[in-house]
Write a protein that holds these residues in place. Structure first.
Motif, short mmCIF file in Angstrom:
data_model
loop_
_atom_site.label_atom_id
_atom_site.label_comp_id
_atom_site.label_asym_id
_atom_site.label_seq_id
_atom_site.Cartn_x
_atom_site.Cartn_y
_atom_site.Cartn_z
N LYS A 238 0.85 -1.19 0.00
CA LYS A 238 0.00 0.00 0.00
C LYS A 238 0.89 1.25 0.00
O LYS A 238 0.65 2.21 -0.72
CB LYS A 238 -0.90 -0.02 1.24
N ARG A 239 1.96 1.18 0.81
CA ARG A 239 2.91 2.29 0.87
C ARG A 239 3.57 2.51 -0.49
O ARG A 239 3.73 3.64 -0.95
CB ARG A 239 3.98 2.02 1.94
N GLY A 240 3.92 1.39 -1.14
CA GLY A 240 4.53 1.47 -2.48
C GLY A 240 3.62 2.19 -3.46
O GLY A 240 4.06 3.05 -4.23
N GLU A 241 2.33 1.87 -3.42
CA GLU A 241 1.37 2.52 -4.32
C GLU A 241 1.33 4.02 -4.05
O GLU A 241 1.30 4.84 -4.96
CB GLU A 241 -0.04 1.94 -4.11
N LEU A 242 1.32 4.37 -2.74
CA LEU A 242 1.26 5.80 -2.37
C LEU A 242 2.52 6.53 -2.84
O LEU A 242 2.45 7.67 -3.30
CB LEU A 242 1.11 5.94 -0.85
N VAL A 243 3.67 5.87 -2.73
CA VAL A 243 4.94 6.47 -3.18
C VAL A 243 4.86 6.77 -4.68
O VAL A 243 5.24 7.85 -5.13
CB VAL A 243 6.12 5.52 -2.87
N LYS A 244 4.31 5.81 -5.44
CA LYS A 244 4.20 6.02 -6.89
C LYS A 244 3.27 7.19 -7.20
O LYS A 244 3.58 8.02 -8.05
CB LYS A 244 3.66 4.73 -7.55
N PRO B 280 15.63 14.32 1.20
CA PRO B 280 16.17 14.01 2.52
C PRO B 280 15.39 14.66 3.67
O PRO B 280 15.26 14.06 4.75
CB PRO B 280 17.62 14.52 2.47
N VAL B 281 14.88 15.86 3.43
CA VAL B 281 14.16 16.56 4.51
C VAL B 281 12.88 15.80 4.84
O VAL B 281 12.55 15.54 6.01
CB VAL B 281 13.85 18.02 4.10
N MET C 149 9.76 12.01 8.32
CA MET C 149 9.02 10.75 8.47
C MET C 149 9.66 9.90 9.58
O MET C 149 8.96 9.32 10.42
CB MET C 149 8.99 9.97 7.14
N LEU C 150 10.99 9.86 9.59
CA LEU C 150 11.68 9.05 10.60
C LEU C 150 11.45 9.60 12.02
O LEU C 150 11.27 8.85 12.98
CB LEU C 150 13.18 8.96 10.30
N GLU C 151 11.44 10.93 12.12
CA GLU C 151 11.19 11.57 13.43
C GLU C 151 9.80 11.16 13.96
O GLU C 151 9.64 10.82 15.13
CB GLU C 151 11.26 13.10 13.31
N LEU C 152 8.83 11.20 13.08
CA LEU C 152 7.46 10.86 13.47
C LEU C 152 7.40 9.39 13.93
O LEU C 152 6.73 9.07 14.93
CB LEU C 152 6.52 11.09 12.28
N PHE D 222 12.82 0.89 8.64
CA PHE D 222 12.07 1.85 7.81
C PHE D 222 12.92 2.43 6.68
O PHE D 222 12.43 2.70 5.57
CB PHE D 222 11.45 2.96 8.68
N LYS D 223 14.23 2.59 6.95
CA LYS D 223 15.09 3.10 5.87
C LYS D 223 15.12 2.13 4.70
O LYS D 223 15.15 2.54 3.54
CB LYS D 223 16.52 3.35 6.40
N GLU D 224 15.07 0.84 5.03
CA GLU D 224 15.03 -0.17 3.96
C GLU D 224 13.72 -0.05 3.16
O GLU D 224 13.71 -0.15 1.94
CB GLU D 224 15.13 -1.59 4.55
N ILE D 225 12.64 0.19 3.90
CA ILE D 225 11.34 0.34 3.22
C ILE D 225 11.36 1.59 2.32
O ILE D 225 10.90 1.56 1.19
CB ILE D 225 10.20 0.43 4.27
N PHE D 226 11.95 2.68 2.85
CA PHE D 226 12.02 3.92 2.05
C PHE D 226 12.86 3.68 0.78
O PHE D 226 12.53 4.15 -0.30
CB PHE D 226 12.67 5.05 2.85
N LYS D 227 13.96 2.94 0.96
CA LYS D 227 14.85 2.67 -0.18
C LYS D 227 14.08 1.89 -1.26
O LYS D 227 14.20 2.18 -2.45
CB LYS D 227 16.07 1.86 0.30
N ALA D 228 13.29 0.93 -0.81
CA ALA D 228 12.51 0.14 -1.78
C ALA D 228 11.53 1.04 -2.53
O ALA D 228 11.29 0.87 -3.73
CB ALA D 228 11.76 -0.97 -1.05
N GLY D 229 10.98 2.03 -1.82
CA GLY D 229 10.06 2.98 -2.46
C GLY D 229 10.77 3.77 -3.55
O GLY D 229 10.23 4.00 -4.63
#
Ligand code: PEP
Ligand code: MN
Length: 354
Positions: free
Chosen positions: A26-32, A49-50, A55-58, A76-83
């Protein structure tokens, strides 16, 4: 722990795994979708980066354990990278003519005049080939100025079927003979896909006119010859339509395309068309192709040729096209807007020589 309890926990874990899977996709779809929305606003859709830090702070703020923040951040960084990789994948759909596909300018050499190399290049000549003498006189003027290219229409797509339609292949033969005699390259318009191959024997550059910018069979045929193409913008074409028309040619293997802004139809009547001057830097940003401006058909006014050419070069055009005729008053087409030889001298002194 009983076996039954263990089974129950395992089945719950399986359920959570599937929930995580669903959420990650679902996150992937939103990223697209976000990338698309950013692109529609002209923004770069890549790494921000900002935004990532926010997102990471939250996430950290809401982390109640048992995982430590460092572990959560790593995951989460891995998830972001995949996005981000998902966005990169969409890039492979980029057009061949796009700057994203090729960062360097495409340079097209026409008889030593290198379109796209940073120096302005010029295409002059009559609207239509009318006779051997008429073209020879213009060729002499061009050659005397040290220029390399002549234009002239042999197939004229005219608004009225009763107007002069051009000399066809006889016109191309005239152009070729004179061009060889004066050491010039020839640019001429072709209107029919079936003529392209034969015409290529006479021409150095094939022009596709405004009225044919979305003649897709003609574009495909132009993509299959080994000659540079001048593609003129359709009078009702958006920049995006124009870029896609160029893509038709490139997609068939011919990447030697010079884009020509020649004015679009608007409600304004003081010029023949409205020269869309900012299309030049937009096309230069969005594609790697050379962009020239036809000051004759855009303005339709002799008194505007010099200022329009200066504006085009100032805004980054790679060249100018303009029409020259020995005696414009008796020209068989575009009599009001072609330059005579005195005006051509003036144009040369004020724009070309500088
Ligand atoms: C031309 O350059 O001869 C011509 C007909 O121009 P356009 O296709 O831009 O109208
Ligand atoms: Mn013309």
């Amino acid at each position: 722990m009983s076996k039954a309890k263990l089974e129950q926990l395992r089945s719950e874990l399986d359920k959570v795994n599937l929930e995580i899977l669903e959420l990650i996709n679902k996150r992937g779809e939103l990223v697209k979708q976000t990338a698309q929305a950013k692109e529609n606003h002209g923004a770069d859709k890549n790494y921000d980066p900002v935004r990532e830090r926010d997102m990471l702070e939250l996430i950290k703020k809401n982390n109640t354990g048992p995982f430590k923040n460092a572990t959560i951040i790593h995951l989460f960084k891995e998830i972001f990278k995949a996005g981000l990789e998902l966005q990169e994948k969409d890039h492979t759909n980029d057009l061949l003519v796009s700057r994203k596909h090729k960062i360097d300018n495409t340079i097209i050499d026409v008889n030593g005049a290198k379109f796209g190399d940073g120096a302005p290049r010029y295409i002059f000549g009559p609207c239509a080939v009318e006779s051997y003498e008429q073209v020879a006189q213009v060729a002499e003027q061009i050659k005397n100025k040290g220029l390399k290219i002549i234009r002239g229409g042999a197939f004229k797509p005219r608004t009225s079927p009763y107007d002069f339609q051009g000399l066809g292949f006889d016109g191309l033969k005239i152009l070729k003979e004179i061009a060889d005699e004066f050491g010039l390259a020839v640019v001429s318009e072709i209107v029919s896909p079936s003529d392209i191959e034969k015409a290529a024997e006479y021409l150095d550059v094939i022009q596709i006119g405004a009225r044919n910018m979305q003649n897709f069979e003609l574009l495909k045929a132009a993509g299959e010859v080994n000659k540079p193409i001048v593609l003129k913008r359709g009078m009702s074409a958006t920049v995006s339509d124009f870029i896609n028309a160029a893509e038709y040619i490139h997609s068939r293997g011919n990447g030697e395309i010079i884009l020509c802004e020649r004015g679009i139809r608007t409600y304004e009547t003081s010029t023949r068309n409205t020269l869309d001057i900012t299309a030049v830097p937009i096309l230069k940003q969005e594609t790697h192709l050379p962009v020239i401006v036809d000051v004759t058909h855009s303005t339709g006014r002799r008194d505007l040729l010099i200022p329009a050419a200066k504006a085009a070069l100032a805004i980054g055009a790679d060249g100018i096209m303009a029409e020259v005729h020995p005696d414009p008053a008796v020209a068989l087409s575009d009599a009001q807007q072609q330059m005579d030889f005195d005006q051509f001298d003036q144009f040369y002194n004020e724009v070309v020589k500088k």
